[in-house]
Design a protein around this motif. Structure first.
Motif, PDB file in Angstrom:
ATOM      1  N   VAL A  92       0.848  -1.202   0.000  1.00  0.00           N
ATOM      2  CA  VAL A  92       0.000   0.000   0.000  1.00  0.00           C
ATOM      3  C   VAL A  92       0.879   1.247   0.000  1.00  0.00           C
ATOM      4  O   VAL A  92       0.624   2.196  -0.744  1.00  0.00           O
ATOM      5  N   TYR A  93       1.930   1.237   0.804  1.00  0.00           N
ATOM      6  CA  TYR A  93       2.853   2.373   0.835  1.00  0.00           C
ATOM      7  C   TYR A  93       3.472   2.594  -0.547  1.00  0.00           C
ATOM      8  O   TYR A  93       3.529   3.725  -1.033  1.00  0.00           O
ATOM      9  N   LEU A  94       3.907   1.509  -1.188  1.00  0.00           N
ATOM     10  CA  LEU A  94       4.510   1.619  -2.515  1.00  0.00           C
ATOM     11  C   LEU A  94       3.505   2.128  -3.550  1.00  0.00           C
ATOM     12  O   LEU A  94       3.860   2.931  -4.418  1.00  0.00           O
ATOM     13  N   SER A  95       2.259   1.675  -3.455  1.00  0.00           N
ATOM     14  CA  SER A  95       1.221   2.169  -4.364  1.00  0.00           C
ATOM     15  C   SER A  95       0.982   3.659  -4.156  1.00  0.00           C
ATOM     16  O   SER A  95       0.842   4.417  -5.116  1.00  0.00           O
ATOM     17  N   CYS A  96       0.934   4.085  -2.911  1.00  0.00           N
ATOM     18  CA  CYS A  96       0.753   5.511  -2.602  1.00  0.00           C
ATOM     19  C   CYS A  96       1.931   6.329  -3.113  1.00  0.00           C
ATOM     20  O   CYS A  96       1.758   7.403  -3.685  1.00  0.00           O
ATOM     21  N   TRP A  97       3.140   5.817  -2.914  1.00  0.00           N
ATOM     22  CA  TRP A  97       4.347   6.491  -3.390  1.00  0.00           C
ATOM     23  C   TRP A  97       4.308   6.647  -4.910  1.00  0.00           C
ATOM     24  O   TRP A  97       4.567   7.719  -5.442  1.00  0.00           O
ATOM     25  N   GLU A  98       3.977   5.565  -5.590  1.00  0.00           N
ATOM     26  CA  GLU A  98       3.920   5.589  -7.052  1.00  0.00           C
ATOM     27  C   GLU A  98       2.848   6.575  -7.530  1.00  0.00           C
ATOM     28  O   GLU A  98       3.063   7.324  -8.475  1.00  0.00           O
ATOM     29  N   TYR A  99       1.721   6.599  -6.863  1.00  0.00           N
ATOM     30  CA  TYR A  99       0.633   7.504  -7.227  1.00  0.00           C
ATOM     31  C   TYR A  99       1.061   8.971  -7.113  1.00  0.00           C
ATOM     32  O   TYR A  99       0.771   9.783  -7.985  1.00  0.00           O
ATOM     33  N   ILE A 100       1.789   9.299  -6.066  1.00  0.00           N
ATOM     34  CA  ILE A 100       2.226  10.684  -5.834  1.00  0.00           C
ATOM     35  C   ILE A 100       3.423  11.064  -6.696  1.00  0.00           C
ATOM     36  O   ILE A 100       3.468  12.145  -7.272  1.00  0.00           O
ATOM     37  N   SER A 111      -3.947   2.344 -14.356  1.00  0.00           N
ATOM     38  CA  SER A 111      -3.003   1.435 -13.707  1.00  0.00           C
ATOM     39  C   SER A 111      -3.596   0.039 -13.491  1.00  0.00           C
ATOM     40  O   SER A 111      -4.805  -0.118 -13.294  1.00  0.00           O
ATOM     41  N   ASP A 112      -2.743  -0.967 -13.475  1.00  0.00           N
ATOM     42  CA  ASP A 112      -3.153  -2.330 -13.152  1.00  0.00           C
ATOM     43  C   ASP A 112      -3.305  -2.524 -11.647  1.00  0.00           C
ATOM     44  O   ASP A 112      -3.918  -3.488 -11.206  1.00  0.00           O
ATOM     45  N   ASP A 113      -2.734  -1.630 -10.870  1.00  0.00           N
ATOM     46  CA  ASP A 113      -2.794  -1.690  -9.415  1.00  0.00           C
ATOM     47  C   ASP A 113      -4.118  -1.088  -8.945  1.00  0.00           C
ATOM     48  O   ASP A 113      -4.371   0.097  -9.116  1.00  0.00           O
ATOM     49  N   PHE A 114      -4.967  -1.906  -8.339  1.00  0.00           N
ATOM     50  CA  PHE A 114      -6.280  -1.406  -7.933  1.00  0.00           C
ATOM     51  C   PHE A 114      -6.206  -0.344  -6.846  1.00  0.00           C
ATOM     52  O   PHE A 114      -7.074   0.513  -6.757  1.00  0.00           O
ATOM     53  N   GLU A 115      -5.166  -0.368  -6.031  1.00  0.00           N
ATOM     54  CA  GLU A 115      -4.993   0.670  -5.005  1.00  0.00           C
ATOM     55  C   GLU A 115      -4.778   2.033  -5.666  1.00  0.00           C
ATOM     56  O   GLU A 115      -5.361   3.035  -5.254  1.00  0.00           O
ATOM     57  N   ILE A 116      -3.965   2.070  -6.691  1.00  0.00           N
ATOM     58  CA  ILE A 116      -3.713   3.319  -7.419  1.00  0.00           C
ATOM     59  C   ILE A 116      -4.985   3.779  -8.122  1.00  0.00           C
ATOM     60  O   ILE A 116      -5.331   4.960  -8.090  1.00  0.00           O
ATOM     61  N   GLN A 117      -5.704   2.852  -8.740  1.00  0.00           N
ATOM     62  CA  GLN A 117      -6.965   3.204  -9.395  1.00  0.00           C
ATOM     63  C   GLN A 117      -7.979   3.758  -8.393  1.00  0.00           C
ATOM     64  O   GLN A 117      -8.699   4.708  -8.693  1.00  0.00           O
ATOM     65  N   LEU A 142     -13.107  -2.513  -4.767  1.00  0.00           N
ATOM     66  CA  LEU A 142     -12.764  -1.294  -4.030  1.00  0.00           C
ATOM     67  C   LEU A 142     -12.828  -0.073  -4.942  1.00  0.00           C
ATOM     68  O   LEU A 142     -13.352   0.976  -4.551  1.00  0.00           O
ATOM     69  N   VAL A 143     -12.321  -0.208  -6.136  1.00  0.00           N
ATOM     70  CA  VAL A 143     -12.340   0.895  -7.104  1.00  0.00           C
ATOM     71  C   VAL A 143     -13.794   1.247  -7.432  1.00  0.00           C
ATOM     72  O   VAL A 143     -14.166   2.421  -7.469  1.00  0.00           O
ATOM     73  N   ARG A 144     -14.627   0.222  -7.630  1.00  0.00           N
ATOM     74  CA  ARG A 144     -16.053   0.449  -7.891  1.00  0.00           C
ATOM     75  C   ARG A 144     -16.726   1.190  -6.745  1.00  0.00           C
ATOM     76  O   ARG A 144     -17.541   2.073  -6.964  1.00  0.00           O
ATOM     77  N   ARG A 145     -16.390   0.804  -5.519  1.00  0.00           N
ATOM     78  CA  ARG A 145     -16.997   1.446  -4.344  1.00  0.00           C
ATOM     79  C   ARG A 145     -16.639   2.926  -4.304  1.00  0.00           C
ATOM     80  O   ARG A 145     -17.500   3.774  -4.052  1.00  0.00           O
TER      81      ARG A 145
END
Length: 156
Positions: A92-100, A111-117, A142-145
């Motif tokens: 999750v930290y890495l996804s957040c880092w990549e997003y920012i 993105s293929d990463d649902f956390e980033i989406q 989660l993305v749908r929600r």
């Protein structure tokens, strides 16, 4: 970058209709990387990413998953939008880092990463027209929600 600063930068990118209602949290236990991260919506945990559950889920057996990791027969947990142990805290930290730091908005949205989406669905750069044209069927739960929440609160 410290988690508190990254969390602040993530939440500052949220659209004003969801800011303060959605939060990203993370905690570690002691000096190791174990811990968990979670997402809340109006104070209710909707996604819990536990490091220990992740390693229990993906460390044994020989069945290949879509992520290329071997995993146990998945137990049914009391899940809502993300299965318990689907991601781990550092992921999750890495996804957040990549997003920012690493992705522009269009890359984050695709993105293929649902956390980033999921984070991209809450972003203030996602306009009403584009938001209305996103296809629900191919998205992670989660993305749908978050997409439904954003549509509801954005008055679309």
């Amino acid at each position: 970058m410290r988690w508190s600063k990254l969390k602040q930068r993530i939440e500052n990118k949220f659209h004003e209709c969801v800011r303060g209602r959605v939060a990203v949290h993370s905690t570690a236990y002691g000096n190791c990387t174990c811990g968990h991260a979670w997402l809340t919506l109006d104070g209710v945990v909707i996604a819990n990413f536990c490091t220990r559950a992740f390693y229990e889920r993906y460390s044994c057996n020989t069945v290949e998953s879509d992520r290329g990791l071997s995993h146990l027969e998945i137990k049914q947990y009391n899940k809502q939008y993300v299965e318990y142990g689907e991601l781990f805290r550092q992921g999750v930290y890495l996804s957040c880092w990549e997003y920012i730091h690493d992705l522009n908005f269009d890359e984050a949205l695709m993105s293929d990463d649902f956390e980033i989406q999921a984070l991209a669905m809450l972003d203030k750069r996602l306009g009403k027209r584009r938001l209305a044209n996103i296809k629900h069927k191919s998205l992670h739960l989660l993305v749908r929600r978050f997409l439904d929440f954003r549509i509801e609160k954005g008055g679309i």
